[in-house]
Every structure is written in structure tokens, then in C-alpha cells.
Design a protein around this motif. Structure first.
Motif, PDB file in Angstrom:
ATOM      1  N   ILE A 163      -8.849 -12.312  -9.886  1.00  0.00           N
ATOM      2  CA  ILE A 163      -9.971 -11.374  -9.904  1.00  0.00           C
ATOM      3  C   ILE A 163     -10.226 -10.755  -8.532  1.00  0.00           C
ATOM      4  N   THR A 164     -10.405  -9.434  -8.524  1.00  0.00           N
ATOM      5  CA  THR A 164     -10.840  -8.730  -7.319  1.00  0.00           C
ATOM      6  C   THR A 164     -12.201  -8.117  -7.633  1.00  0.00           C
ATOM      7  N   ILE A 165     -13.133  -8.247  -6.705  1.00  0.00           N
ATOM      8  CA  ILE A 165     -14.458  -7.652  -6.913  1.00  0.00           C
ATOM      9  C   ILE A 165     -14.680  -6.623  -5.816  1.00  0.00           C
ATOM     10  N   ARG A 166     -14.951  -5.386  -6.215  1.00  0.00           N
ATOM     11  CA  ARG A 166     -15.262  -4.377  -5.202  1.00  0.00           C
ATOM     12  C   ARG A 166     -16.077  -3.251  -5.821  1.00  0.00           C
ATOM     13  N   TRP A 172     -16.083   0.578 -14.465  1.00  0.00           N
ATOM     14  CA  TRP A 172     -16.709  -0.750 -14.415  1.00  0.00           C
ATOM     15  C   TRP A 172     -15.678  -1.832 -14.109  1.00  0.00           C
ATOM     16  N   GLY A 173     -14.472  -1.581 -14.550  1.00  0.00           N
ATOM     17  CA  GLY A 173     -13.436  -2.575 -14.338  1.00  0.00           C
ATOM     18  C   GLY A 173     -12.079  -1.975 -14.615  1.00  0.00           C
ATOM     19  N   SER A 174     -11.032  -2.697 -14.228  1.00  0.00           N
ATOM     20  CA  SER A 174      -9.684  -2.262 -14.558  1.00  0.00           C
ATOM     21  C   SER A 174      -8.822  -3.510 -14.602  1.00  0.00           C
ATOM     22  N   CYS A 175      -7.650  -3.390 -15.198  1.00  0.00           N
ATOM     23  CA  CYS A 175      -6.769  -4.555 -15.169  1.00  0.00           C
ATOM     24  C   CYS A 175      -5.307  -4.142 -15.225  1.00  0.00           C
ATOM     25  N   ASN A 176      -4.478  -5.038 -14.737  1.00  0.00           N
ATOM     26  CA  ASN A 176      -3.038  -4.851 -14.779  1.00  0.00           C
ATOM     27  C   ASN A 176      -2.419  -6.123 -15.368  1.00  0.00           C
ATOM     28  N   THR A 183      -9.854  -6.207 -11.934  1.00  0.00           N
ATOM     29  CA  THR A 183     -10.799  -5.795 -10.902  1.00  0.00           C
ATOM     30  C   THR A 183     -12.137  -5.498 -11.565  1.00  0.00           C
ATOM     31  N   LEU A 184     -13.206  -6.002 -10.985  1.00  0.00           N
ATOM     32  CA  LEU A 184     -14.543  -5.767 -11.536  1.00  0.00           C
ATOM     33  C   LEU A 184     -15.413  -5.065 -10.496  1.00  0.00           C
ATOM     34  N   ASN A 185     -16.216  -4.122 -10.965  1.00  0.00           N
ATOM     35  CA  ASN A 185     -17.096  -3.363 -10.083  1.00  0.00           C
ATOM     36  C   ASN A 185     -18.286  -4.237  -9.650  1.00  0.00           C
ATOM     37  N   SER A 186     -18.460  -4.386  -8.355  1.00  0.00           N
ATOM     38  CA  SER A 186     -19.520  -5.272  -7.848  1.00  0.00           C
ATOM     39  C   SER A 186     -20.921  -4.799  -8.264  1.00  0.00           C
ATOM     40  N   VAL A 187     -21.061  -3.502  -8.548  1.00  0.00           N
ATOM     41  CA  VAL A 187     -22.371  -2.957  -8.945  1.00  0.00           C
ATOM     42  C   VAL A 187     -22.873  -3.584 -10.255  1.00  0.00           C
ATOM     43  N   LEU A 188     -21.922  -4.085 -11.051  1.00  0.00           N
ATOM     44  CA  LEU A 188     -22.292  -4.704 -12.331  1.00  0.00           C
ATOM     45  C   LEU A 188     -23.285  -5.846 -12.184  1.00  0.00           C
TER      46      LEU A 188
END
Ligand SMILES: [Zn+2]
Length: 243
Positions: A163-166, A172-176, A183-188
Motif C-alpha cells: 500500500i502507498t498512501i499519498r 480516490w485510489g488506483s491499483c496495479n 495506492t490510496l488517496n490520503s484525503v479519504l
């Protein structure tokens, strides 16, 4: 005729709910709490109103929670300053900043407040403490939610991702799935827990279906039947904050 709006009122264990019922060519009943805190329900064409009443009653906890967080978000449209009384959002709740002259720099949330202990109460220093606090909470809360939600995906052979948080501006998020990275958006962290869970489930579903195909959505429906309500809630929550 299809889009006729009907006003309904139901009694729930948490209080009365008035909602606007609209019939549409859809398969499921959906609830949306709008920015003005009105409750809108869409239902398939031939569903009797008694059934939608029942559905609203069964979701009353969600509805009252959504109304509460939208209302508190609406209170906070001013620019954030890092002084006593400023409001900071955390898991859908507006926390009021209290500055406490203490020796060790740290922040803690509780009883509707975010208390910052510090000997240096300059806004720049307070900002830094709050940003560190948000970063730590993101890590703790997001990682815990990811490992909880991951359990539902073990039967589909989905590995636990890195997990990457930024902060991200457009998603809101993305994945590979190939690199096993999410990756998750820290604003969440400012939005309700149910919205954070929705984003994580959405990203996990991409391990099974890459695109937003029909199969993707029916799979998500199976894993998280109320995903649409959560998505609406997330959008409403941030729409207000961005006003
Ligand atoms: Zn997606």
C-alpha cells in the motif's frame, strides 16, 4: 410518468425520515442523501412503496450518519487556520482544534476534538503536528481496513497488496495487480469509514476485472451490496468540502 417524484415519510427507530421516491428503469433500490440533506430513493418500476419504506427503515442508521456528516461538512466552508476552534475532518466527523500547552508534541482525537499538545503554538508548528497526525492515522486505519477487506478476496486468490498512501488530485485510489500495488488517496481519511472501505473494495475488484465493465460492477455488487450508497456518500461529502 417514469420520473414522477413521490414524497414518503417513515418512522424508524432513530426517528422520522422523509424521502423522495422516484421510479426508474433500474434493478435495485438506491438511497442517496443529497447535499441539502434531503433523502432521495430510486426504485425499479414496479416495486410497491411499502417495499421502499421497508428498505429505508433497514438503512436508517446509514441515512442518519450520512445526514450528520453532510451537515457538519457544510459548517466548514471557511479556509482552515491552525488556531483554536478550527475544524478538521476525520472519518466523516468535524473535530474542533484545541491547543494545549504541553511539553511533548503530539495530537489526539476524542469527544469531537482534536487536541494538540505543544509548547510552540505558532500556526506553522501546529500545522506540522496535525499533518503528522493525519499521516499516522491514514497508515494505521487504511492498512487495517485493507487487511480486513482482503479476507473477502482470499477465495479469489488475491494477494495482500503493498500500500502507498499519498494525496492525489483526481482519484480516490488506483491499483496495479501485476505489481501487486495499491495506492490510496490520503484525503479519504476525512470521509466516513464506510466510504474508505468502498474505495478499497473497488480497487480490490480490479484484481478480478481490470476495467469498469458490467462484470466489474456485478462482482462489486456481490462483495459490497451497498457500494452505490457509499459511493454517493463519498461524492456528496467532498462536493461540500470543495465548494
Ligand atoms: Zn476503478
Amino acid at each position: 410518468m417514469n420520473n414522477k417524484e413521490i414524497l414518503r415519510t417513515v418512522e424508524t427507530q432513530l426517528g422520522e425520515i422523509k424521502y423522495i421516491l422516484t421510479y426508474k428503469k433500474i434493478k435495485n433500490i438506491y438511497i442517496r442523501v443529497r447535499r441539502d440533506c434531503t433523502v432521495a430513493v430510486s426504485a425499479p418500476l414496479r416495486v410497491p412503496a411499502e417495499k421502499t419504506d421497508e428498505f429505508v427503515i433497514s438503512r436508517c442508521e446509514f441515512i442518519f450518519k450520512a445526514i450528520k456528516s453532510i451537515a457538519s461538512a457544510a459548517q466548514c466552508r471557511t479556509t482552515v487556520t491552525f488556531t483554536d476552534g478550527s475544524v478538521f475532518f476525520f472519518l466523516g466527523e468535524g473535530l474542533r482544534l484545541k491547543i494545549n500547552a504541553g511539553s511533548t508534541d503530539h495530537a489526539e482525537a476524542g469527544n469531537g476534538s482534536l487536541t494538540v499538545h505543544t509548547a510552540d503554538s505558532s500556526p506553522e508548528h501546529i500545522q506540522k503536528i496535525i499533518e503528522d497526525w493525519y499521516r499516522n492515522e491514514c497508515k494505521k486505519i487504511f492498512l487495517k481496513a485493507v487487511s480486513e477487506i482482503h479476507k473477502s478476496f482470499i477465495p479469489y486468490n488475491v494477494p495482500l497488496p503493498e500500500i502507498t498512501i499519498r494525496e492525489m488530485t483526481s482519484r480516490w485510489g488506483s491499483c496495479n495487480p501485476y505489481k501487486n500495488k495499491m495506492t490510496l488517496n490520503s484525503v479519504l481519511i476525512k470521509s466516513p469509514m464506510s466510504c474508505i472501505e468502498y474505495v478499497i473494495v473497488h480497487e480490490f475488484c480490479h484484481y478480478i476485472h481490470q476495467n469498469h465493465s458490467k462484470d466489474f460492477y456485478s462482482f462489486m455488487q456481490k462483495i459490497l451490496p451497498d457500494w452505490k450508497e457509499r459511493k454517493n456518500m463519498l461524492e456528496e461529502f467532498f462536493l461540500i468540502k470543495n465548494n
